[in-house]
Design a protein around this motif. Structure first.
Motif, mmCIF file in Angstrom:
data_model
loop_
_atom_site.group_PDB
_atom_site.id
_atom_site.type_symbol
_atom_site.label_atom_id
_atom_site.label_comp_id
_atom_site.label_asym_id
_atom_site.label_seq_id
_atom_site.Cartn_x
_atom_site.Cartn_y
_atom_site.Cartn_z
ATOM 1 N N ILE A 1 -7.099 -7.176 0.605
ATOM 2 C CA ILE A 1 -6.860 -5.700 1.067
ATOM 3 C C ILE A 1 -5.369 -5.989 1.287
ATOM 4 C CG2 ILE A 1 -7.208 -4.454 2.878
ATOM 5 C CD1 ILE A 1 -10.097 -5.653 3.503
ATOM 6 N N ALA A 2 -4.275 -7.119 2.122
ATOM 7 C CA ALA A 2 -2.956 -6.732 2.450
ATOM 8 C C ALA A 2 -2.337 -6.166 1.245
ATOM 9 C CB ALA A 2 -2.041 -7.879 3.408
ATOM 10 N N ASP A 3 -2.848 -6.827 0.033
ATOM 11 C CA ASP A 3 -1.595 -6.777 -1.069
ATOM 12 C C ASP A 3 -1.625 -5.795 -1.873
ATOM 13 O OD1 ASP A 3 -1.454 -9.582 -1.371
ATOM 14 O OD2 ASP A 3 -3.110 -10.120 -2.544
ATOM 15 N N ARG A 4 -3.010 -4.814 -1.971
ATOM 16 C CA ARG A 4 -3.258 -3.503 -2.365
ATOM 17 C C ARG A 4 -2.672 -2.379 -1.443
ATOM 18 N NH1 ARG A 4 -6.917 -7.262 -4.140
ATOM 19 N NH2 ARG A 4 -7.688 -6.614 -5.929
ATOM 20 N N LEU A 5 -2.803 -2.649 0.603
ATOM 21 C CA LEU A 5 -1.878 -1.671 1.182
ATOM 22 C C LEU A 5 -0.342 -2.164 0.665
ATOM 23 C CD1 LEU A 5 -4.250 -2.109 4.320
ATOM 24 C CD2 LEU A 5 -4.344 -0.249 2.562
ATOM 25 N N ILE A 6 0.587 -2.891 1.108
ATOM 26 C CA ILE A 6 1.751 -3.657 0.466
ATOM 27 C C ILE A 6 2.440 -2.476 -0.685
ATOM 28 C CG2 ILE A 6 3.763 -5.039 -0.002
ATOM 29 C CD1 ILE A 6 2.037 -4.565 2.753
ATOM 30 N N GLY A 7 0.998 -2.434 -1.714
ATOM 31 C CA GLY A 7 1.523 -1.677 -2.899
ATOM 32 C C GLY A 7 1.874 -0.186 -2.842
ATOM 33 N N LEU A 8 0.766 -0.084 -1.693
ATOM 34 C CA LEU A 8 0.976 1.684 -1.608
ATOM 35 C C LEU A 8 1.720 1.648 -0.899
ATOM 36 C CD1 LEU A 8 -0.969 4.583 -1.232
ATOM 37 C CD2 LEU A 8 -1.742 3.704 0.812
ATOM 38 N N ILE A 9 2.307 0.765 0.544
ATOM 39 C CA ILE A 9 3.935 1.437 1.094
ATOM 40 C C ILE A 9 4.349 1.567 0.931
ATOM 41 C CG2 ILE A 9 4.614 -0.230 2.922
ATOM 42 C CD1 ILE A 9 1.635 -0.808 4.592
ATOM 43 N N GLU A 10 5.022 0.279 -0.332
ATOM 44 C CA GLU A 10 5.852 0.177 -1.145
ATOM 45 C C GLU A 10 5.967 1.610 -2.122
ATOM 46 O OE1 GLU A 10 6.676 -4.627 -1.309
ATOM 47 O OE2 GLU A 10 6.025 -3.576 -2.818
ATOM 48 N N LEU A 11 5.216 2.022 -2.287
ATOM 49 C CA LEU A 11 5.129 3.031 -3.020
ATOM 50 C C LEU A 11 5.451 4.437 -2.679
ATOM 51 C CD1 LEU A 11 4.875 5.338 -6.026
ATOM 52 C CD2 LEU A 11 1.923 5.040 -5.352
ATOM 53 N N LEU A 12 4.854 4.791 -1.097
ATOM 54 C CA LEU A 12 5.303 5.657 -0.569
ATOM 55 C C LEU A 12 6.564 5.465 -0.309
ATOM 56 C CD1 LEU A 12 2.368 5.940 1.950
ATOM 57 C CD2 LEU A 12 3.081 7.442 -0.200
ATOM 58 N N GLU A 13 7.537 4.714 0.319
ATOM 59 C CA GLU A 13 8.951 4.307 0.613
ATOM 60 C C GLU A 13 9.247 4.504 -0.353
ATOM 61 O OE1 GLU A 13 7.960 0.612 4.656
ATOM 62 O OE2 GLU A 13 8.766 0.392 2.430
ATOM 63 N N ASP A 14 9.330 4.309 -1.358
ATOM 64 C CA ASP A 14 10.124 4.603 -2.681
ATOM 65 C C ASP A 14 10.255 6.187 -2.851
ATOM 66 O OD1 ASP A 14 10.861 1.709 -2.694
ATOM 67 O OD2 ASP A 14 9.740 1.053 -4.723
#
Lengths: 130, 130
Positions: B101-114
């Motif tokens: 789950i964390a892997d998928r959330l990190i993907g989302l977070i990095e996209l939003l930060e960028d």
């Protein structure tokens, strides 16, 4: 994101969802808010009208869906298209950024849907402990 | 997930986050709730103590973090480990499911930060419309 930026003028240049004031944190809260995930995911198959989207998302009220769509539109994630027909025809669709977000959310959703037996089993074990 | 299952006895066998009663919907709400995303993401670097995690997540109260960790533990996403030392040493870490789950959330977070510049620009345009 793995290190805390120092406070100070330059800190604002580093996007960090862990920081309260960061725009990325606000967007994260919109996207992952109570109805944000389901709204973005519900739009991933293409443009859709308000009532069709509302039927798709079981339990959302008209007011909450309208607020969620408005917040997503403000963030540039959802595009509202009103065609000047009679009666007016309004559709919602994802922007390019919205589609990228939807891809990640769908990955999360599919994982969670596949994990229902595992989660249910964990819940039973947890509840039996007390 | 792209089609609505029919209502009826067999419908319960199909996990669908769009359906109110589905376990996957409840887990989605825990994972993406106000503090769920940041708690799971904050645990991705390994086991961590409560207070260290709380410092990492700017703005979370002790009560909310405790409630979030408890819900995640019940779902089998977070593991609470208490070592019988004096004083007792309690740590939280992700389960295998939690890491996925964390892997998928990190993907989302990095996209939003960028995406902060793009989102900020969209917000300015939206606010200038009114």
């Amino acid at each position: 994101m793995s290190t805390q930026p120092e406070t100070g003028p330059s800190a604002e240049l580093i996007a960090d969802v862990f920081q309260r004031g960061c725009t990325s944190r606000q967007v994260l809260e919109t996207v992952t808010g109570r109805w944000g995930v389901l709204t973005v995911a519900g739009l991933r198959d293409g443009a859709i009208r308000f009532n069709a989207l509302r039927r798709r998302i079981d339990g959302v009220s008209e007011k909450m869906l309208a607020q969620t769509l408005q917040a997503l539109e403000r963030d540039g994630i959802v595009i509202r298209e009103a065609r000047a027909t009679l009666p007016p025809h309004v559709e919602y669709r994802l922007s390019e950024l919205g589609e990228q977000i939807a891809d990640r959310l769908i990955g999360l959703i599919e994982l969670l849907e596949d994990s229902v037996p595992e989660v249910s089993s964990a819940q039973r074990d947890y509840d039996a402990r007390d």
